[in-house]
Write an enzyme that holds these catalytic residues in place. Structure first.
Site, PDB file in Angstrom:
ATOM      1  N   ASP A   1     -42.024  12.363  23.365  1.00 10.32           N
ATOM      2  CA  ASP A   1     -41.487  11.664  22.176  1.00 10.32           C
ATOM      3  C   ASP A   1     -41.342  12.693  21.060  1.00 10.32           C
ATOM      4  O   ASP A   1     -42.289  13.387  20.707  1.00 10.32           O
ATOM      5  CB  ASP A   1     -42.461  10.544  21.769  1.00 10.32           C
TER       6      ASP A   1
ATOM      7  N   ASP B   1     -35.171   9.142  21.199  1.00  8.30           N
ATOM      8  CA  ASP B   1     -36.002  10.349  21.104  1.00  8.30           C
ATOM      9  C   ASP B   1     -37.170  10.373  22.082  1.00  8.30           C
ATOM     10  O   ASP B   1     -38.117  11.109  21.882  1.00  8.30           O
ATOM     11  CB  ASP B   1     -36.490  10.560  19.657  1.00  8.30           C
ATOM     12  N   GLU B   2     -37.120   9.564  23.132  1.00  7.32           N
ATOM     13  CA  GLU B   2     -38.234   9.609  24.084  1.00  7.32           C
ATOM     14  C   GLU B   2     -37.761   9.439  25.520  1.00  7.32           C
ATOM     15  O   GLU B   2     -36.732   8.810  25.782  1.00  7.32           O
ATOM     16  CB  GLU B   2     -39.285   8.546  23.749  1.00  7.32           C
TER      17      GLU B   2
END
Ligand code: TTP
Ligand code: MG
Length: 374
Positions: free
Chosen positions: A8, A114-115
């Protein structure tokens, strides 16, 4: 045994802005709505770590973030720099990072902008997987000048919790033997699926930590929470069988807008709604989605009461005109007493599509569970 990593990015949108504007490095920075000197509407999308130390966090009203900044200023600390979101840029950076992960790991499941989850079982050991995770973090630092936090664990549940435990720039390894003791002292809310309501209910009964739930049998938890209870029995013991799949699909694509002023003006509101539908279709196209089956409209009134209405189409569609038509049909009742008994002003409108089919996949016309029609 499996070896799963969850990665993340740290303070993602804010970190990108900080990277691209060196004059702001180290200063508190917020990406979100325009604060307008404290009268701004809309919310914080994210804050960098210095801004978080002022109490600012994602989803906080931007006006509250402004007050945090003013307070810091009075205490002699630097004020927050407020920036608008540049979604096209964040999506581009996300694409680079996902491509980089794809180069280094055999199976990558993107879980959000974003992960991602990585299946590192083929590395053969936690030592080898740890080395690979270091390399991934180094590559992201070298190529994107951004930091990520990584959790390494025997499954997705524990990996996700581990990645969040030493942010920013963390690497947390939890082996199979350690998983249960790692989770035990953590607050219940770190478990995905325990929302604020469930947590509050357990806290009311004196239970706030994961270990507190271990006294219940599977049957007791099921009696309390239904099927979620049985899952929870496994989760509090660090057990999770969820597979990692590269094809994990985005579940919905949507846009929303908080208006400069609360309004009930039909012309303006429907214009904005139609424009949002266009924005949604641009992203539908960009994500390689060909069809959607469900349209969801969200209305937030001036008093913050928020209502969603959804409609599932008999046949999946990929047409802007269909989306706009459905959105209008869902919206019209809010302009009169049918769905707005007190004739309240509207603060925010949102529209999103769900039950998506990617290009090249078969769209399904099978009935979708009836609970989706309310
Ligand atoms: P997160 O990973 O939740 O947050 P973050 O990357 O900013 O910070 P960290 O992981 O270090 O805690 O979300 C990723 C991005 O998604 C975030 O930069 C902005 C966006 N976002 C929103 O737009 N609204 C939200 O409510 C949240 C939580 C995130
Ligand atoms: Mg993040």
């Amino acid at each position: 045994m499996r070896i799963v990593a969850h990665l993340d990015m740290d303070g993602f949108y804010a970190a990108i802005e900080e990277r691209d504007a060196p004059q702001w490095r180290g200063l508190p920075l917020v990406v979100g709505a325009d604060p307008r000197g404290g009268s701004g509407r809309g919310v914080v999308l994210t804050a960098n770590y210095p801004a978080r130390s002022y109490g600012v966090h994602s989803a906080m009203p931007i006006a509250t973030a402004w007050r945090c900044s003013e307070r810091a200023k009075r205490e002699g600390r630097p004020p927050v720099i407020f920036l608008p979101a540049d979604m096209a840029k964040y999506r581009r950076v996300s694409g680079y990072i996902m491509a980089l992960l794809g180069d280094l790991a055999p199976v990558v499941e993107q879980a959000s902008i974003d992960e991602a989850y990585l299946d590192l079982t083929p590395t053969g050991s936690f030592e080898a997987a740890t080395t690979l995770c270091r390399r991934i973090k180094d590559r992201i630092a070298a190529e994107e000048r951004l930091t990520a936090s990584v959790g390494l664990a025997p499954n997705k549940l524990v990996a996700k919790i581990a990645s969040g435990i030493q942010k920013p720039d963390g690497l947390t390894v939890v082996t199979d033997e350690e998983a249960e003791t790692f989770l035990a002292p953590l607050p219940l809310r770190v478990i995905p699926g325990i929302g604020p309501k469930t947590e509050a209910e357990f806290v009311r009964q004196g239970m706030s930590l994961i270990q507190d739930l271990k006294r219940f049998s599977k049957e007791e938890l099921t009696a309390m929470l239904g099927r979620r209870g049985a899952d929870l029995f496994d989760k509090v013991r660090g057990r999770d069988e969820a597979p990692i799949s590269a094809e994990a699909d985005i579940k919905s694509i949507g846009e929303q807008e908080t208006f400069a002023q609360d309004s009930r003006e039909a012309g303006m509101l429907t214009d904005r709604l139609m424009a949002m539908c266009e924005g949604v279709m641009v992203r539908v196209e960009a994500e390689g989605v060909s069809h959607f089956r469900t349209v969801v409209l969200t209305v937030r009134f001036a008093d913050f009461q928020t209502v969603s209405r959804r409609r599932t189409l008999v046949q999946p569609s990929g047409e802007l005109r269909t989306l706009q038509g459905e959105a209008i049909k869902l919206f019209l009742p809010f302009l009169d007493r049918r769905a707005n008994a007190d004739m309240k002003l509207i603060r925010l409108l949102g529209v999103r599509v769900e039950h998506l089919t990617k290009k090249g996949e078969m769209a399904s016309s099978e009935p979708i569970q009836p609970s989706l029609w309310h």
